[in-house]
Design an enzyme around this catalytic site. Sequence first.
Site, PDB file in Angstrom:
ATOM      1  N   GLY A  66       1.032  -1.105   0.219  1.00  0.00           N
ATOM      2  CA  GLY A  66       0.287  -0.427   0.280  1.00  0.00           C
ATOM      3  C   GLY A  66       0.836   1.195  -0.337  1.00  0.00           C
ATOM      4  CD  GLU A  80      -6.094   9.626  -6.763  1.00  0.00           C
ATOM      5  OE1 GLU A  80      -4.757  10.984  -6.865  1.00  0.00           O
ATOM      6  OE2 GLU A  80      -6.829   9.608  -7.113  1.00  0.00           O
ATOM      7  CD  GLN A  92     -20.393  33.790  20.673  1.00  0.00           C
ATOM      8  OE1 GLN A  92     -19.545  33.224  21.903  1.00  0.00           O
ATOM      9  NE2 GLN A  92     -19.718  35.702  20.914  1.00  0.00           N
ATOM     10  CB  THR A 122      -1.503   7.298   4.511  1.00  0.00           C
ATOM     11  OG1 THR A 122       0.029   7.375   4.846  1.00  0.00           O
ATOM     12  CG2 THR A 122      -2.720   5.953   3.787  1.00  0.00           C
ATOM     13  N   GLY A 134     -29.266  14.849  16.456  1.00  0.00           N
ATOM     14  CA  GLY A 134     -29.417  13.067  15.404  1.00  0.00           C
ATOM     15  C   GLY A 134     -29.916  13.519  14.313  1.00  0.00           C
TER      16      GLY A 134
END
Length: 385
Positions: free
Chosen positions: A130, A363, A278, A365, A340
């Site tokens: 990888g 492409e 805020q 890590t 939620g």
Amino acid sequence: MDYFFTEEQEMIRDLCRQIAEERIKPVRAELDEKEQFPHEIIKALAQADLFQIIIPEEYGGLGGGCLENCIAVEELSKACCGVSTSYAASFLGAYPILLFGSEAQKEKYLPLIGSGEQLCAFALTESASGSDAGSIATEAKKDGDSYVLNGSKQWITNGGEAGVYTVIAITDRSKGARGATAFIVEAGDPGFSVGKKEIKLGIRASATAELIFKDCRIPADRVLGKQGLGFVVAMRTLDKSRPGVGAQAVGLAQGALDEAAAFARVRKQFGKPIITFQAVAHMLADMAIETEAARALVYATARYIDSGAKDFSKVSAIAKVFPTDMAMRTATNAVQVLGGHGYMRDYPVEKMMRDAKILQIYEGTNQIQRNVIGQELNKEYGRGK
Ligand code: COS
């Protein structure tokens, strides 16, 4: 903000925006749910000439560069990163041909890819290789006028959907990274088949599959560049494509911000829209700040690459890392703003959060990107900069 696009760049943006609104948004949840490849959308993108963007004019394309690609990918990603991944992966697969292809290879394959008649795919990753791209095991042995490929590739975007594959294989194991070679493999080549189709956390509209090469015989003129150049082909390809992942991240983050801000204006708690609190307004402000900063970074990097810059590994990695880490934060915060509701599939932000994760992984890590940046810094400061 005005990024001073040309008329053609504005046209690309508007066209992609229209396709995203009319063709992608209405079906994105269903494509995600059913893990279905977006054939109809790919057709619509092809009809709108959007696969022509980075194809040079002499091969029938629009002759655009990294910036045009980023503009298109950003707009599509605002609606669905599964679709934009399928689209962008075709360019990822095409870059080795664009950068290293012979005249004959370009004449044969670029018009097919540009017209959208055939999707393209880039095959580097393997089950045991990888981040350590130099350790691939798939072998290619010269046999007369052919090469014979044996091995397999894993997690290949557009696997099974593409007609053209650019594949990195080992031709001389004793030479390490310098013993790899890049090849063009066609879907119908003998000994080539598509294996397991992956079931994924996100970008579920895209196809991710294993590629199997069992005595796969291809003509020797399918070598890209020359024998032994495969690792450089792969690295140069990724240098070109990584800002596009940054553009995906910008689009995804903008989409998440749009959803979160719209929700916060109508959702009332304690008798007031939650955007007037805020705590919520600051979350939205941070999302806007970071998205705009990432967008400016991606466009500036793309323009730098298009200016003919020779060495852009570092800036390309930067333009991937910052936007994609930002997109993960922004999508997660969008879910938080919706509370939620955000966690439920009735709203698109949970999908955006699932989609965002892969941007930090594929492409290269984000840890590998930092290695690339660190190595380049070491070289720069070693030269006394
Ligand atoms: N452009 C041109 N040449 C490059 C290059 C680049 N961007 N990066 C490396 N090279 C060359 C080096 O100059 C070196 O050449 P020499 O053998 O002549 O010295 C050779 O390639 C090997 O480079 P290096 O020693 O740096 O290779 P490593 O094995 O240490 O690997 C990393 C380097 C980690 C950067 C590389 O393996 C990588 O990018 N991994 C991530 C792969 C990836 O993105 N996978 C995602 C799947 S594709 S979607």
